[in-house]
Structure formats: C-alpha cells, structure tokens
Design an enzyme around this catalytic site. Structure first.
Site, PDB file in Angstrom:
ATOM      1  N   SER A  10       0.791  -1.234   0.000  1.00  0.00           N
ATOM      2  CA  SER A  10       0.000   0.000   0.000  1.00  0.00           C
ATOM      3  C   SER A  10       0.818   1.276   0.000  1.00  0.00           C
ATOM      4  CB  SER A  10      -0.945   0.017   1.201  1.00  0.00           C
ATOM      5  OG  SER A  10      -1.843  -1.062   1.105  1.00  0.00           O
ATOM      6  N   THR A  11       1.988   1.258   0.618  1.00  0.00           N
ATOM      7  CA  THR A  11       2.761   2.493   0.728  1.00  0.00           C
ATOM      8  C   THR A  11       4.189   2.291   0.252  1.00  0.00           C
ATOM      9  OG1 THR A  11       3.443   2.027   3.009  1.00  0.00           O
ATOM     10  CG2 THR A  11       1.390   3.266   2.719  1.00  0.00           C
TER      11      THR A  11
END
Length: 181
Positions: A10-11
């Site tokens: 996600s990041t």
C-alpha cells in the site's frame, strides 16, 4: 500456459520482497508489482497491465487475497475479468485456485472475511484516535512526503509524473498535495 505474478503493497515504505520471493518460488515467469492502495482498482496500472496481458490458460498468482483488493466486490470483479480472458487466479496463502468450482466459494468467503476484518481494524483505529483526541495527545498521521518539496518541484516546472518519480511516491499522492495547496 504462463504463470504471471502480481505483488502489491500500500505504501512506498513497505517492502515487496517477501511477495516477490513467493511468486518466483512458484515459477512465475512474469511478475508485476506496485506500491499503491488496494482499496479500489483506481491507479493500479500494473494490475490493469497484467489483466490486459492474460491469455487463455494463463494463471494469475498472488501471495495473499488482499493483494488483489480489499473489497470483496473488487476481488470478485478482478477474478471475473481474468476468467473472461480464459485465465484463472491462484492465491498462495492460503492456497486456493479458481480453476475448480470449490475455489470460487473459498475465495468469496475469504474476500468477505478480509473485508470484515478491514472494517474492524478501521473501527478500532477510529476509536483509538477519538480516545487520543479526548486525552489531548492526538497529533495526526505522520507525513511521509515533503509537501513543500513537491510544491517547489511543481513550481520548478516538473510534471506530476516526474515529481512522483523524484520523490518516490504515486502520482495520486502528488495530485492530492497539488490540489490542497
């Protein structure tokens, strides 16, 4: 038949290596990866590329079901898109494949459980934030991107794509900063 792997975190500060190693160990000939939220299909260019590339008999592999998506409907739509191309999806942990009838049932149930778990996590997070605000200790999330740096690069003439590459984030994050100047 080609085994095609898809990995996602996600990041930008999360690591893809564990997923990539699992996919390589399973014999994936092609592996596409990206660092973008799985909350929706928006902005997931590598996933789109994989689905567009699929041919009849191909197998799309992911390390875990939540790498495909966080929402049951999104996951089922992705699986449907793969099947429309004559391909099937295999999840490695826990091992389940859409190649058989039972696989569809298991993936649907796993997707629903993952979605429910995500809601529980968000509820607990929201409760924790409210408690921290009440106690006067909430400071907000940690900023991962230098907003002023992004704005300076934009004023220097760089495009959002160039800024994202320079800073090491997604274009979506750059656009968010630019739209909230």
């Amino acid at each position: 038949m080609t085994k095609i792997g898809y990995a996602r975190v996600s990041t930008t500060d999360q690591d893809l290596e564990v997923q990539l190693a699992k996919l390589k160990a399973q014999g994936c000939e092609i592996i596409r990866s990206e660092k973008v939220s799985g909350a929706s299909r928006d902005g997931r260019r590598e996933l789109k590329t994989v689905i567009d590339f699929l041919r009849p008999g191909d197998e799309l592999m992911v390390a875990r079901l939540d790498r495909l998506g966080r929402d049951t409907r999104d996951v089922l739509n992705i699986i449907h898109d793969c099947e429309q191309k004559g391909a099937f999806v295999t999840v490695l942990d826990p091992y389940v494949s859409t190649q058989g009838d039972m696989g569809h049932l298991v993936i649907t149930v796993l997707g629903m459980v993952a979605q429910m778990e995500r809601r529980f996590i968000k509820d607990r997070q929201r409760d924790g934030i409210e408690r921290a605000k009440t106690n006067g200790i909430y400071k907000g999330g940690k900023r991962r991107i230098d907003r002023e740096g992004v704005l300076a690069l934009k004023h220097g003439g760089m495009t959002p794509t160039q800024i994202a590459a320079e800073v090491g984030c997604s274009r979506m994050q750059v656009y968010r900063i630019l739209n909230h100047q």
